[in-house]
Design a protein around this motif. Structure first.
Motif, PDB file in Angstrom:
ATOM      1  N   GLY A 500       0.818  -1.204   0.000  1.00 28.26           N
ATOM      2  CA  GLY A 500       0.000   0.000   0.000  1.00 28.26           C
ATOM      3  C   GLY A 500       0.851   1.253   0.000  1.00 28.26           C
ATOM      4  N   ALA A 501       1.980   1.224   0.755  1.00 27.20           N
ATOM      5  CA  ALA A 501       2.877   2.376   0.798  1.00 27.20           C
ATOM      6  C   ALA A 501       3.594   2.586  -0.531  1.00 27.20           C
ATOM      7  CB  ALA A 501       3.903   2.191   1.916  1.00 27.20           C
ATOM      8  N   CYS A 502       3.673   1.556  -1.351  1.00 30.33           N
ATOM      9  CA  CYS A 502       4.287   1.674  -2.676  1.00 30.33           C
ATOM     10  C   CYS A 502       3.323   2.272  -3.699  1.00 30.33           C
ATOM     11  CB  CYS A 502       4.763   0.304  -3.162  1.00 30.33           C
ATOM     12  SG  CYS A 502       6.212  -0.330  -2.291  1.00 30.33           S
ATOM     13  N   GLY A 503       2.134   2.636  -3.269  1.00 35.06           N
ATOM     14  CA  GLY A 503       1.179   3.264  -4.175  1.00 35.06           C
ATOM     15  C   GLY A 503       0.244   2.298  -4.862  1.00 35.06           C
ATOM     16  N   LEU A 504       0.201   1.043  -4.410  1.00 38.34           N
ATOM     17  CA  LEU A 504      -0.685   0.058  -5.014  1.00 38.34           C
ATOM     18  C   LEU A 504      -2.021   0.042  -4.276  1.00 38.34           C
ATOM     19  CD1 LEU A 504       2.227  -0.839  -5.925  1.00 38.34           C
ATOM     20  CD2 LEU A 504       1.330  -3.155  -6.028  1.00 38.34           C
ATOM     21  N   ASP A 505      -3.090  -0.287  -5.000  1.00 37.89           N
ATOM     22  CA  ASP A 505      -4.425  -0.404  -4.420  1.00 37.89           C
ATOM     23  C   ASP A 505      -4.720  -1.868  -4.132  1.00 37.89           C
ATOM     24  OD1 ASP A 505      -5.094   2.361  -4.657  1.00 37.89           O
ATOM     25  OD2 ASP A 505      -5.368   2.044  -6.803  1.00 37.89           O
ATOM     26  N   GLU A 506      -5.289  -2.129  -2.954  1.00 32.70           N
ATOM     27  CA  GLU A 506      -5.577  -3.513  -2.595  1.00 32.70           C
ATOM     28  C   GLU A 506      -6.836  -3.997  -3.294  1.00 32.70           C
ATOM     29  OE1 GLU A 506      -5.880  -6.506   1.258  1.00 32.70           O
ATOM     30  OE2 GLU A 506      -5.922  -4.342   1.570  1.00 32.70           O
ATOM     31  N   ALA A 507      -6.750  -5.184  -3.859  1.00 31.32           N
ATOM     32  CA  ALA A 507      -7.897  -5.847  -4.477  1.00 31.32           C
ATOM     33  C   ALA A 507      -8.246  -7.074  -3.644  1.00 31.32           C
ATOM     34  CB  ALA A 507      -7.580  -6.264  -5.916  1.00 31.32           C
ATOM     35  N   ILE A 508      -9.522  -7.380  -3.591  1.00 29.33           N
ATOM     36  CA  ILE A 508      -9.987  -8.591  -2.911  1.00 29.33           C
ATOM     37  C   ILE A 508     -10.819  -9.363  -3.920  1.00 29.33           C
ATOM     38  CG2 ILE A 508     -11.325  -9.538  -1.001  1.00 29.33           C
ATOM     39  CD1 ILE A 508     -10.732  -6.996   0.556  1.00 29.33           C
ATOM     40  N   THR A 509     -10.301 -10.482  -4.377  1.00 33.37           N
ATOM     41  CA  THR A 509     -11.001 -11.283  -5.376  1.00 33.37           C
ATOM     42  C   THR A 509     -11.464 -12.594  -4.747  1.00 33.37           C
ATOM     43  OG1 THR A 509      -8.993 -12.383  -6.192  1.00 33.37           O
ATOM     44  CG2 THR A 509      -9.567 -10.274  -7.176  1.00 33.37           C
ATOM     45  N   TYR A 510     -12.300 -13.310  -5.468  1.00 40.18           N
ATOM     46  CA  TYR A 510     -12.857 -14.549  -4.941  1.00 40.18           C
ATOM     47  C   TYR A 510     -11.780 -15.623  -4.788  1.00 40.18           C
ATOM     48  CZ  TYR A 510     -17.598 -12.837  -5.737  1.00 40.18           C
ATOM     49  OH  TYR A 510     -18.757 -12.105  -5.702  1.00 40.18           O
ATOM     50  N   GLY A 511     -11.952 -16.470  -3.772  1.00 35.80           N
ATOM     51  CA  GLY A 511     -11.074 -17.629  -3.623  1.00 35.80           C
ATOM     52  C   GLY A 511     -11.418 -18.726  -4.611  1.00 35.80           C
ATOM     53  N   PHE A 512     -12.524 -18.549  -5.340  1.00 32.50           N
ATOM     54  CA  PHE A 512     -12.916 -19.498  -6.372  1.00 32.50           C
ATOM     55  C   PHE A 512     -12.595 -18.913  -7.744  1.00 32.50           C
ATOM     56  CE2 PHE A 512     -15.874 -19.849  -2.807  1.00 32.50           C
ATOM     57  CZ  PHE A 512     -15.742 -21.201  -2.488  1.00 32.50           C
ATOM     58  N   THR A 513     -12.475 -19.762  -8.707  1.00 30.99           N
ATOM     59  CA  THR A 513     -12.277 -19.314 -10.080  1.00 30.99           C
ATOM     60  C   THR A 513     -12.918 -20.331 -11.007  1.00 30.99           C
ATOM     61  OG1 THR A 513     -10.639 -18.507 -11.672  1.00 30.99           O
ATOM     62  CG2 THR A 513     -10.062 -20.476 -10.416  1.00 30.99           C
ATOM     63  N   SER A 514     -12.900 -20.042 -12.282  1.00 32.49           N
ATOM     64  CA  SER A 514     -13.483 -20.968 -13.258  1.00 32.49           C
ATOM     65  C   SER A 514     -12.392 -21.815 -13.883  1.00 32.49           C
ATOM     66  CB  SER A 514     -14.232 -20.191 -14.348  1.00 32.49           C
ATOM     67  OG  SER A 514     -13.334 -19.438 -15.137  1.00 32.49           O
ATOM     68  N   LEU A 515     -12.771 -22.997 -14.313  1.00 28.15           N
ATOM     69  CA  LEU A 515     -11.818 -23.871 -15.006  1.00 28.15           C
ATOM     70  C   LEU A 515     -11.371 -23.228 -16.316  1.00 28.15           C
ATOM     71  CD1 LEU A 515     -13.651 -27.275 -14.407  1.00 28.15           C
ATOM     72  CD2 LEU A 515     -11.648 -26.392 -13.198  1.00 28.15           C
ATOM     73  N   LEU A 555      -6.080 -10.471 -13.018  1.00 32.20           N
ATOM     74  CA  LEU A 555      -6.279 -10.141 -14.430  1.00 32.20           C
ATOM     75  C   LEU A 555      -7.713  -9.664 -14.673  1.00 32.20           C
ATOM     76  CD1 LEU A 555      -4.334 -12.951 -16.347  1.00 32.20           C
ATOM     77  CD2 LEU A 555      -3.897 -10.493 -16.446  1.00 32.20           C
ATOM     78  N   SER A 556      -8.675 -10.322 -14.030  1.00 31.90           N
ATOM     79  CA  SER A 556     -10.072  -9.891 -14.173  1.00 31.90           C
ATOM     80  C   SER A 556     -10.265  -8.507 -13.587  1.00 31.90           C
ATOM     81  CB  SER A 556     -11.001 -10.908 -13.493  1.00 31.90           C
ATOM     82  OG  SER A 556     -10.899 -12.174 -14.104  1.00 31.90           O
ATOM     83  N   ALA A 557      -9.619  -8.237 -12.441  1.00 28.56           N
ATOM     84  CA  ALA A 557      -9.718  -6.911 -11.831  1.00 28.56           C
ATOM     85  C   ALA A 557      -9.075  -5.856 -12.724  1.00 28.56           C
ATOM     86  CB  ALA A 557      -9.063  -6.925 -10.450  1.00 28.56           C
ATOM     87  N   LEU A 558      -7.949  -6.197 -13.343  1.00 26.15           N
ATOM     88  CA  LEU A 558      -7.291  -5.267 -14.266  1.00 26.15           C
ATOM     89  C   LEU A 558      -8.192  -4.978 -15.457  1.00 26.15           C
ATOM     90  CD1 LEU A 558      -4.853  -3.682 -15.339  1.00 26.15           C
ATOM     91  CD2 LEU A 558      -3.974  -5.833 -16.286  1.00 26.15           C
ATOM     92  N   LYS A 559      -8.819  -6.022 -16.018  1.00 23.15           N
ATOM     93  CA  LYS A 559      -9.723  -5.840 -17.157  1.00 23.15           C
ATOM     94  C   LYS A 559     -10.871  -4.901 -16.777  1.00 23.15           C
ATOM     95  CE  LYS A 559     -11.714  -7.134 -21.152  1.00 23.15           C
ATOM     96  NZ  LYS A 559     -13.069  -6.570 -21.065  1.00 23.15           N
ATOM     97  N   LEU A 560     -11.415  -5.073 -15.588  1.00 23.85           N
ATOM     98  CA  LEU A 560     -12.499  -4.220 -15.125  1.00 23.85           C
ATOM     99  C   LEU A 560     -12.060  -2.762 -15.065  1.00 23.85           C
ATOM    100  CD1 LEU A 560     -15.447  -4.376 -14.014  1.00 23.85           C
ATOM    101  CD2 LEU A 560     -14.433  -4.446 -11.732  1.00 23.85           C
TER     102      LEU A 560
END
Length: 790
Positions: A500-515, A555-560
């Motif tokens: 966070g101090a490096c200027g990055l934003d925290e993302a929280i994504t699902y612990g599940f994903t698709s095959l 990657l999904s968060a980046l696409k969003l």
């Protein structure tokens, strides 16, 4: 859920405009997604048929003489169901306006001028039915508005999963009555019992009382199968249900009225005239009403007769016991089934029905089950001429009690930021059906069982807020604001703070994903990340497996972000990945840090420059420094999936980094280059306490080394080799330049520039001492790496 305003007004006399009613419901938490007007036509009249004859030039056309108060008119009609003289129809004379056809005018049809048209339901905007023209009631006044009793407004309401009480018109009416401070009228349930005791005709045995806490059965005889009244059919069509027969329509009507599913069995087709509520037997099968033969499992709850399954409890009936035109006796079922049991069976069978939709969320085991049984019996006696046997078989060994909740005034003030007196809380909650007792410090409420969502005091606080109106709550500062509690993992917390101090934003994504997303990474079959732990009953395909890396989520968060114009995106996530273990039912859980970067870096007084691998590497080095991890070796890894083969590296034994491969980006719909880092925090030693290092008292001396080096030797190998000398005066070595101009550098070589820092801890270092130390290091590099000093 579709709600008919005309139907709703049976229970609450609300006169508000449909738009106002929709807005008030939405603000109360029942989002109205769409408002549809039925019968939105003007100028259509009730006309009486005087005569009808075939068109002389068209076999399929009929000339119908109608009277609507202004003299006879001959209308050409193509419908096959023109009523006999005396029947009433809907006539759109010239000047009428229809929602689908617009302005009606006289026009010539096969040589005859037709003054307007006789209308079908779809032409009047009542439904999609175009089988024939609409027949109006015999007592409809001639010449009056034909749609006076047919117009309706239908609301499509998004009922959340925690509000099963609103899956019927009565539940919505209760909300409307509370919103507009109007009395609520319950539908009548009085019914005359004419036959002998019900136990003379049927028996009920509930073998699994945990899955079926209550089962009510009533028996109706002398049933006359036929169509239900026209007004009933119109109401069912308005909410999206096809009319079938008076018996089936009665069960559907009560379902949409009270929210309680019912089922009517042909009693004479039940072997032994017995109902058995049991689990399925191994290998058992049955054919459901949709004509599909279902393979059943022991976890499925069934309704059976003396020999076979006749329904999947709470989901769908079976063909073996369905009512038919020959049905004369009915066993009417009204029950409460365990929501979890119904949900699991419906999910496994792929059957989502109106019944399962309600049972999965929880119906009312007390008044709801009993009232629906009486209400449907009364309708069957009215619509089908049925005679109700005396009494009911009510298997209910242990009554489900009402919840009792205490709500403190201070708790409401703390959560909502406003002070609500107990008297006001009681006034707001009583119209919702709660039994409320006022106390000095708050209220005591007894919650009816039709509200399974009200289990704690915070639930009542939400109801108070809902009734006050979310839009009317003032903006206030939180009364007890505090920082979120630490996770208890010092490595994860320090990593989170550092990134966070490096200027990055925290993302929280699902612990599940698709095959599909895991396959898009292009991992080899031998890679453990390509073998995820799969979910047995995923809610949807996007959550079919546990994630083995943070990359798909980031990657999904980046696409969003990119899709919304946030082109300079720097994200990190501290989360858990799950790696399958051979022969073990549960996966290995690894706490992991992931970094995703894309876009440009700002340069002072110059155009922005694209991010590259070294921006990512700089973040990683800062992270290792704060975690107390010795600088790891960065090893080129051209075959590291899913990274670009020219920009991929392994980070020590606990991480990997690089530019995401263009093919992988394309599968995620990302065009811009992006860089990813993943570190296994479980492999790192927990950070120790911070150590105080005194500032150096003596100056340092810099020496540069410019040399030719084989292109095959990684630049990182030179500092490692320098430190291996063990020179005590050396405190730092850094790469400054990598120059490869073929016009100035020999073939197969690269020109490198290194800066080395020397310092003595106990004295001021002399140039001669620094030079001697530097020469020792250069000599070692010549011997070890074959460098050529320049």
């Amino acid at each position: 859920m579709r709600v008919s305003l005309q139907w709703l007004r049976d229970y609450v006399a609300v006169e508000a405009a449909p738009e106002d009613l929709a807005a008030r419901l939405t603000m109360a938490g029942l989002e109205v997604e769409r408002t549809q007007r039925l019968g939105d036509a003007t100028g259509v009249l009730v006309a009486q048929v005087l005569a009808a004859r075939k068109h002389p030039d068209a076999e399929k056309l009929t000339i119908v003489t109608v009277e609507a108060g202004s003299g006879p008119a001959e209308v050409v009609c193509g419908a096959p169901n023109v009523p006999a003289p005396g029947g009433k129809v809907a006539w759109a004379p010239p000047g009428a306006r229809l929602p689908t056809l617009g302005l009606v005018e006289s026009r010539k049809i096969r040589g005859l001028v037709s003054p307007g048209m006789l209308c079908a339901e779809d032409e009047l905007g009542l439904s999609d039915d175009h089988v024939g023209i609409i027949h109006l009631p015999a007592d409809a006044p001639v010449g009056t508005d034909a749609l006076a009793e047919l117009r309706d407004v239908v609301f499509e309401i998004n009922v959340t999963t925690n509000r099963p009480d609103c899956l019927g018109h009565l539940g919505i009416a209760r909300e409307v009555a509370a919103l507009f401070e109007l009395p609520l009228r319950r539908p009548p349930t009085a019914v005359r019992e004419e036959g002998g005791p019900v136990l003379d005709e049927a028996r009920v045995s509930v073998q699994d009382r945990a899955a079926c806490p209550r089962y009510i059965a009533r028996v109706l005889e002398r049933v006359q199968m036929g169509p239900s009244p026209a007004w009933v059919q119109r109401r069912l069509r308005a909410v999206g249900v096809r009319a079938i027969s008076n018996v089936v329509d009665a069960t559907n009507y009560v379902l949409y009225e009270l929210g309680q599913p019912l089922h009517a069995f042909d009693l004479d087709r039940l072997i032994g005239q017995v109902i058995v509520v049991r689990r399925a037997q191994a290998g058992e099968r049955m054919q459901t009403l949709d004509g599909v033969e279902r393979a059943l499992e022991p976890s499925d709850l069934l309704i059976a007769d003396g020999k076979r399954a006749v329904a999947v409890a709470g989901v769908m009936g079976g063909v073996e016991s369905e009512v038919s035109p020959s049905t004369r006796r009915i066993l009417l079922e009204s029950a409460y089934f365990d929501p979890y049991t119904v949900r699991r069976t419906a999910k496994r069978l792929g059957l989502h029905t109106e019944a399962s939709h309600r049972f999965e969320r929880g119906v009312d085991p007390n008044d709801g089950v009993a009232s629906a049984s009486l209400r449907c019996a009364a309708l069957l006696c009215e619509w089908a001429g049925a005679k109700l046997r005396a009494g009911a078989i009510d298997v209910y060994p242990q009554r489900v009690p009402a919840r009792e909740i205490t709500l403190e005034r201070a708790a409401v003030r703390r959560l909502l930021g406003v002070d609500v007196p107990p008297s006001e809380m009681a006034r707001l909650l009583r119209p919702l059906g709660l039994d409320v007792v006022e106390r000095e410090t708050g209220i005591f409420a007894r919650v009816p069982t039709f509200r399974p969502d009200l289990a704690r005091s915070v639930d009542l606080t939400e109801e108070v807020a809902r009734r006050l109106g979310y839009d009317r709550l003032p903006a206030t500062l939180p009364l007890t604001a505090r920082a979120p509690a630490a996770s208890g993992d010092p490595m994860a917390e320090r990593a989170r703070d550092t990134l966070g101090a490096c200027g990055l934003d925290e993302a929280i994504t699902y612990g599940f994903t698709s095959l599909e997303k895991l396959a898009a990474l292009g991992l080899s079959e031998q890679d453990p990340r390509a073998r995820p732990v799969r979910m047995r009953n995923p809610l949807r395909e996007e959550t079919a497996a546990l994630r083995t890396t943070l990359l798909p989520g980031l990657l999904s968060a980046l696409k969003l972000n990119l899709d919304r114009g946030n082109l300079d995106t720097r994200l990190f996530e501290i989360g858990t990945v799950f790696l399958a273990r051979e022969g073990e039912p549960l996966p290995e859980e690894r706490r992991t840090a992931g970094v995703m970067m894309a876009g440009s870096r700002e340069v002072w007084l110059a155009p922005a420059e694209p991010l590259d691998f070294f921006d990512l590497k700089g973040v990683a080095e800062r992270l290792f420094e704060r975690l107390g991890v010795p600088a790891p070796a960065w090893t080129l890894a051209p075959g590291l999936a899913p990274m670009h083969p020219g920009v991929a590296a392994r980070v020590g034994s606990f991480g990997w980094a690089g530019e995401v491969h263009p093919d992988v980006r394309a599968r995620f719909g990302i065009e811009a280059p992006c860089f990813f880092l993943e570190i296994d925090l479980e492999s790192l030693s927990p950070p120790g306490p911070a150590q105080l290092v005194p500032l150096p008292r003596h100056p340092h001396i810099l020496r540069d080394l410019s040399c030719f080096l084989d292109v095959a030797v990684p630049a990182a190998e030179v500092p490692a080799c320098v430190r291996a000398v063990g020179e005590p005066l050396l405190i730092d070595v850094r790469v400054r330049e990598d120059y490869r101009d073929p016009a100035r550098v020999p073939a197969g070589k690269k020109s490198m520039l290194f800066t080395m820092t020397y310092r003595a801890a106990d004295r001021t270092l002399t140039d001669e001492e620094a030079t001697q130390a530097h020469e020792r290091i250069v000599k070692h590099l010549v011997a070890r790496l074959g460098i050529s000093p320049r």
